[in-house]
Write a protein that holds these residues in place. Structure first.
Motif, short mmCIF file in Angstrom:
data_model
loop_
_atom_site.label_atom_id
_atom_site.label_comp_id
_atom_site.label_asym_id
_atom_site.label_seq_id
_atom_site.Cartn_x
_atom_site.Cartn_y
_atom_site.Cartn_z
N ALA A 196 0.82 -1.22 0.00
CA ALA A 196 0.00 0.00 0.00
C ALA A 196 0.85 1.26 0.00
CB ALA A 196 -0.92 0.00 1.22
N GLY A 197 2.17 1.11 -0.02
CA GLY A 197 3.05 2.27 -0.03
C GLY A 197 3.17 2.96 1.31
N LEU A 198 2.91 2.25 2.40
CA LEU A 198 3.01 2.84 3.73
C LEU A 198 4.40 2.62 4.31
CD1 LEU A 198 -0.36 1.65 5.36
CD2 LEU A 198 0.05 3.66 3.93
N ASP A 199 4.88 3.60 5.04
CA ASP A 199 6.08 3.42 5.85
C ASP A 199 5.66 2.68 7.13
OD1 ASP A 199 7.54 4.93 4.00
OD2 ASP A 199 7.05 6.80 5.03
N TRP A 200 6.49 1.76 7.58
CA TRP A 200 6.07 0.99 8.75
C TRP A 200 7.24 0.71 9.68
CZ3 TRP A 200 8.45 -3.70 9.41
CH2 TRP A 200 9.03 -4.28 8.27
N ALA A 201 6.89 0.50 10.95
CA ALA A 201 7.85 0.08 11.96
C ALA A 201 7.17 -0.97 12.82
CB ALA A 201 8.30 1.26 12.82
N TYR A 202 7.93 -1.95 13.28
CA TYR A 202 7.38 -3.06 14.03
C TYR A 202 8.25 -3.30 15.24
CZ TYR A 202 5.27 -7.75 14.67
OH TYR A 202 4.60 -8.85 15.15
N ASP A 203 7.63 -3.32 16.41
CA ASP A 203 8.37 -3.44 17.65
C ASP A 203 7.78 -4.58 18.49
OD1 ASP A 203 10.01 -3.03 19.83
OD2 ASP A 203 8.92 -1.27 20.56
N GLU A 204 8.57 -5.60 18.74
CA GLU A 204 8.14 -6.67 19.65
C GLU A 204 8.37 -6.17 21.07
OE1 GLU A 204 9.94 -10.89 20.76
OE2 GLU A 204 9.08 -10.93 18.73
N VAL A 205 7.28 -5.82 21.75
CA VAL A 205 7.39 -5.14 23.04
C VAL A 205 7.46 -6.09 24.22
CG1 VAL A 205 6.34 -3.01 22.21
CG2 VAL A 205 4.88 -4.81 23.17
N ASP A 206 7.05 -7.34 24.04
CA ASP A 206 7.19 -8.35 25.07
C ASP A 206 7.33 -9.70 24.37
OD1 ASP A 206 6.91 -10.19 27.24
OD2 ASP A 206 5.76 -8.71 28.37
N PRO A 207 8.43 -10.40 24.59
CA PRO A 207 8.69 -11.61 23.81
C PRO A 207 7.94 -12.85 24.26
CG PRO A 207 10.49 -11.24 25.34
CD PRO A 207 9.57 -10.07 25.47
N ASP A 208 7.35 -12.83 25.48
CA ASP A 208 6.80 -14.08 26.00
C ASP A 208 5.64 -13.80 26.95
OD1 ASP A 208 6.41 -16.70 26.82
OD2 ASP A 208 8.15 -16.75 28.14
N VAL A 209 4.43 -13.98 26.46
CA VAL A 209 3.22 -13.79 27.28
C VAL A 209 2.27 -14.96 27.05
CG1 VAL A 209 3.35 -11.26 27.30
CG2 VAL A 209 2.13 -12.41 25.45
N TYR A 210 1.28 -15.09 27.94
CA TYR A 210 0.23 -16.11 27.80
C TYR A 210 0.81 -17.50 27.57
CZ TYR A 210 -2.39 -11.81 27.12
OH TYR A 210 -2.92 -10.56 27.28
N GLY A 211 1.86 -17.82 28.32
CA GLY A 211 2.51 -19.11 28.16
C GLY A 211 1.59 -20.29 28.40
N GLU A 212 0.55 -20.08 29.22
CA GLU A 212 -0.38 -21.18 29.50
C GLU A 212 -1.12 -21.63 28.24
OE1 GLU A 212 -2.60 -17.30 30.19
OE2 GLU A 212 -0.61 -18.10 30.63
N GLU A 213 -1.24 -20.73 27.25
CA GLU A 213 -1.94 -21.08 26.01
C GLU A 213 -1.17 -22.10 25.18
OE1 GLU A 213 -4.93 -20.09 25.19
OE2 GLU A 213 -5.20 -18.68 26.85
N LEU A 214 0.13 -22.21 25.40
CA LEU A 214 0.94 -23.14 24.61
C LEU A 214 0.59 -24.59 24.88
CD1 LEU A 214 4.44 -21.41 24.89
CD2 LEU A 214 2.69 -21.10 23.13
#
Length: 322
Positions: free
Chosen positions: A282-300
């Protein structure tokens, strides 16, 4: 235990007035409460001595059953008039919670939020709002039109409205309970520029937007609860739909701030790959930040995430160049 019914779906003008009066009366007591995850909530509530409420925080924060005499009579009368408490045997049970954020108190669903139309508010709400306010702090251009997609309690849109009072804010959701809660929360915060509107993504709202914010459901939820189930692969379906909708509706200089969760499978973030491809196309500038690497571990432990290494939280920011 009798499950509480939602006060947001049984509203009348008198009940709404009582709910707003309740918020103000609770605020006047100096009440504050930080809502925790359901897992933490369950652990705290099962401690010895926690089966019954002893004060206002126990009732409106921890959702514990209570005897009317543990709070001032005025507060109990307002709760009963507003449908915020219902009889449960010899006790009363709250039907909603009040949580603190940005100097306000936000109405949302009582614990446990088992109903399909529960109004979500939790630690992710605080993280989401933090990401939105950080974006606002770095933005120089004024805001005129803003959308909060899947607004839930309306927290993010209301926080934006407080910082950009000249902007028109659309609080959009398909959950009628959420729309009513968001409307009440806007009124309680003294915000007049934010309007709750039923819309599937941006389908029922018009125009281009200077800012789109969203914290959509991003989990796989076997119960299909609207506030939690994102659909698609590993729950990413709705988050990708938000990205796609925003690519068509951002004004020049307009931005999307998306807070979401993402399953990491074999070391790969498939949501990031798909979302950033949509932005690039779409021609958008973007940035992506992983703010927490490990959450909701019980779902695994569940079959939906049997192949996932972990579940991470991420913020995608995409901007249309001027």
């Amino acid at each position: 235990m009798t499950m509480p019914t939602s006060p947001f779906l049984a509203s009348t003008p008198d009940r709404d007035a009582a709910l707003l009066a309740l918020v103000e009366a609770v605020r006047a007591t100096g009440y504050a409460f930080t809502t925790v995850t359901p897992a933490t909530h369950e652990r705290v509530n099962r401690r010895p001595g926690s089966a019954e409420a002893r004060d206002l925080r126990d009732i409106l924060g921890w959702s514990r059953p209570f005897r009317p005499d543990v709070i001032p009579r005025e507060l109990f009368d307002l709760m009963r008039e507003a449908g915020a408490a219902v009889p449960d045997g010899a006790l009363w049970r709250p039907t909603l919670r009040l949580s603190s954020l940005d100097g306000e108190l936000f109405l949302h669903s009582a614990y446990p939020p088992l109903a399909a139309d529960s109004v979500f508010f939790g630690p992710d709400t605080l993280r989401f709002v933090r990401a939105v306010t950080a974006h606002l702090g770095a933005r120089a251009a004024p805001l005129r039109h803003v959308a909060d997609i899947g607004c839930g309690s309306g927290a993010a849109g209301i926080v934006v409205a407080k910082r950009a009072p000249e902007a028109e804010i659309a609080l959009v959701d398909i959950n009628e309970a959420a729309l009513h809660a968001a409307s009440l929360n806007a009124r309680a915060a003294g915000v007049t520029s934010a309007t709750a509107r039923r819309s599937d993504l941006l389908g029922q709202v018009e125009g281009a937007f200077d800012l789109v914010v969203s914290n959509p459901p991003f989990m796989v939820d076997a119960a299909g609860r609207a506030y939690r189930d994102g659909g698609g692969v590993h729950g990413s379906g709705l988050s990708l739909a938000v990205v796609e909708a925003a690519t068509h509706r951002l004004a020049p200089g307009g931005s999307l701030v998306l807070f979401t969760g993402t399953a990491i499978v074999g070391g790969r973030d498939m949501f990031r790959a798909a979302a950033c491809e949509l932005c690039a196309d779409a021609g958008l500038d973007w940035a992506y930040d992983e703010v927490d690497p490990d959450v909701y571990g019980e779902e695994l432990d569940g079959p939906a995430y049997a192949e996932a290494d972990r579940i991470a939280l991420a913020v995608l920011t995409a901007t249309r160049p001027i």
